[in-house]
Scaffold this active site. Structure first.
Site, PDB file in Angstrom:
ATOM      1  N   GLY A   1       0.819  -1.197   0.000  1.00 25.03           N
ATOM      2  CA  GLY A   1       0.000   0.000   0.000  1.00 25.03           C
ATOM      3  C   GLY A   1       0.850   1.242   0.000  1.00 25.03           C
ATOM      4  O   GLY A   1       2.064   1.187  -0.208  1.00 25.03           O
ATOM      5  N   GLY A   2       0.212   2.379   0.244  1.00 23.89           N
ATOM      6  CA  GLY A   2       0.935   3.634   0.182  1.00 23.89           C
ATOM      7  C   GLY A   2       2.006   3.770   1.242  1.00 23.89           C
ATOM      8  O   GLY A   2       3.051   4.367   1.018  1.00 23.89           O
ATOM      9  N   MET A   3       1.735   3.216   2.428  1.00 23.53           N
ATOM     10  CA  MET A   3       2.664   3.351   3.542  1.00 23.53           C
ATOM     11  C   MET A   3       3.470   2.101   3.825  1.00 23.53           C
ATOM     12  O   MET A   3       4.565   2.184   4.388  1.00 23.53           O
ATOM     13  CB  MET A   3       1.896   3.707   4.829  1.00 23.53           C
ATOM     14  CG  MET A   3       1.462   5.150   4.933  1.00 23.53           C
ATOM     15  SD  MET A   3       0.444   5.405   6.419  1.00 23.53           S
ATOM     16  CE  MET A   3       1.466   4.640   7.677  1.00 23.53           C
TER      17      MET A   3
ATOM     18  N   VAL B   1       2.968  -5.772   2.990  1.00 20.46           N
ATOM     19  CA  VAL B   1       2.427  -6.839   3.830  1.00 20.46           C
ATOM     20  C   VAL B   1       3.044  -8.168   3.409  1.00 20.46           C
ATOM     21  O   VAL B   1       3.084  -8.500   2.221  1.00 20.46           O
ATOM     22  CB  VAL B   1       0.889  -6.913   3.728  1.00 20.46           C
ATOM     23  CG1 VAL B   1       0.341  -8.000   4.658  1.00 20.46           C
ATOM     24  CG2 VAL B   1       0.263  -5.564   4.078  1.00 20.46           C
TER      25      VAL B   1
ATOM     26  N   LYS C   1       2.917  -6.438   8.591  1.00 16.83           N
ATOM     27  CA  LYS C   1       2.850  -5.183   7.837  1.00 16.83           C
ATOM     28  C   LYS C   1       4.060  -4.340   8.191  1.00 16.83           C
ATOM     29  O   LYS C   1       4.279  -4.001   9.363  1.00 16.83           O
ATOM     30  CB  LYS C   1       1.554  -4.446   8.186  1.00 16.83           C
ATOM     31  CG  LYS C   1       1.262  -3.238   7.322  1.00 16.83           C
ATOM     32  CD  LYS C   1      -0.134  -2.695   7.657  1.00 16.83           C
ATOM     33  CE  LYS C   1      -0.511  -1.556   6.727  1.00 16.83           C
ATOM     34  NZ  LYS C   1      -1.865  -1.044   7.044  1.00 16.83           N
TER      35      LYS C   1
ATOM     36  N   ASP D   1     -11.680   4.371   5.707  1.00 17.12           N
ATOM     37  CA  ASP D   1     -11.331   3.831   4.390  1.00 17.12           C
ATOM     38  C   ASP D   1     -12.118   2.549   4.126  1.00 17.12           C
ATOM     39  O   ASP D   1     -11.572   1.562   3.648  1.00 17.12           O
ATOM     40  CB  ASP D   1      -9.830   3.566   4.316  1.00 17.12           C
ATOM     41  CG  ASP D   1      -9.345   3.371   2.875  1.00 17.12           C
ATOM     42  OD1 ASP D   1     -10.014   3.875   1.959  1.00 17.12           O
ATOM     43  OD2 ASP D   1      -8.315   2.712   2.683  1.00 17.12           O
TER      44      ASP D   1
END
Length: 351
Positions: A18-20, A23, A38, A132
């Site tokens: 993901g953006g940050m 995983v 993560k 989200d």
């Protein structure tokens, strides 16, 4: 990436990004079980703001313990690698299920929606807003249990008004109008996004489409929400009204809580024969009609017999229009943070 974190979590393979964070599927060598780990992306480890956000994610998610929420087991740092350990799920995302079936049966959609509401009700009661909610963050395991994932962008509200930068992390197809405007977010923002997810489950489509994220965000702000039956004619009016109440442009006119949605959906399940007969214009005896209307007036927060709902069309409402430049700024901020799905391909295994 290290092969083993803190001598305990053996990394096996990457399963999402993901953006940050990324995983990984891993094995806990202490408890002998598979887990999802993560890991904060390396480009952010020197950014104190991102590290603080990642730590907040850990603390917020760890507070939640519910059958419909992905469990957080552990958090830590190893040689500059910040990580969170979560339960590992074998199954598919709701996004994949909708795409595979081009929409879901009404019964399946209602059952899944109830389970999502159970998760949100638990989170909201603990002062946590997801922000989200979308099919990519909703997992269905091999036992058909629904699990809401990625509370990593959630924040504990704790009676504080969130800042503008904190409000820009939702995926634009499921944006609430207040998220698109960069306004104040509360539990009802999750309820709006849930309404969009419910619409998509019932129809196989999202209600607003556009050539850009900005165009879609503007539609969430300016255009009236279509009823699911505008796409799927078989949807009963009662479920139309549930979706439209969730997605009212005004936060104050939405459901007060996820638990209130559960109550209405349980009433639908208990009386769906009557709702479906009404939807199909089938003959129902006067006694049953009277009983249905009495039931709705006395117990429900929506009225399926009212076909003049404020959200029944697709016309624009000028009072909801906002400056396009502000929408663009908010969407651009969103793009710089978490546009990717961080747990899209995760799967579930037994301990």
């Amino acid at each position: 990436m290290k092969d083993i974190l803190n001598g305990r979590y053996e990394i096996i393979e990457e399963v999402g990004s993901g953006g940050m964070a990324q995983v990984y599927r891993a094995k806990c060598n202490v408890l002998n079980r598979f887990v999802a780990v993560k890991v904060l992306k390396r480009e952010f480890v020197n950014d104190q703001d991102f590290i603080d956000k990642f730590k907040q994610e850990s603390m917020s998610a760890a507070r939640l313990n519910h059958k419909n929420i992905v469990n957080v087991y552990d958090t830590g740092v190893d040689d500059g690698i910040y990580y969170i350990v979560m339960e590992y799920l074998e199954g598919i995302t709701l996004h994949e299920l909708i795409q595979k079936n081009k929409g879901l049966s009404t019964d399946t959609a209602v059952d899944i929606c109830i389970q999502i509401c159970e998760a949100l009700d638990h989170a909201h009661s603990n002062g946590i807003i997801h922000r989200d909610i979308k099919p990519h963050n909703i997992l269905i395991d091999k036992n058909n249990q629904v699990k809401v994932a990625d509370f990593g962008i959630a924040r504990a509200v704790s009676n504080k008004t969130m800042t503008n930068s904190d409000n820009t992390l939702g995926s634009v197809n499921y944006f609430s109008p207040e998220q698109a405007r960069g306004g104040y977010i509360d539990e009802k923002s999750d309820i709006y996004s849930l309404g969009i997810v419910f619409f998509e489950m019932l129809t196989g489509e999202v209600p607003f489409k556009g050539d850009s994220a900005i165009a879609i965000a503007l539609k969430h702000v300016n255009e009236q929400m279509p009823a699911p039956s505008s796409i799927n004619k078989e949807i009963p009016d009662f479920l139309n009204e549930v979706v439209l109440k969730c997605t009212n442009k005004k936060q104050t006119l939405r459901y007060n809580s996820a638990n209130a949605i559960i109550a209405d959906l349980m009433k639908y399940k208990a009386n769906k024969e009557l709702f479906w007969a009404e939807a199909g214009n089938q003959r129902i005896d006067d006694e049953k009609i009277a009983a249905l209307n009495r039931f709705l007036m006395e117990t429900s927060t929506v009225n399926p017999m009212d076909k003049t709902a404020q959200n029944s069309g697709s016309k624009k409402t000028s009072r909801n229009k906002v400056d396009n430049g502000k929408i663009k700024a908010v969407v651009d901020m969103k793009k710089n943070e978490a546009m990717d799905e961080s747990y899209d391909d995760a799967e579930d295994v037994d301990d």
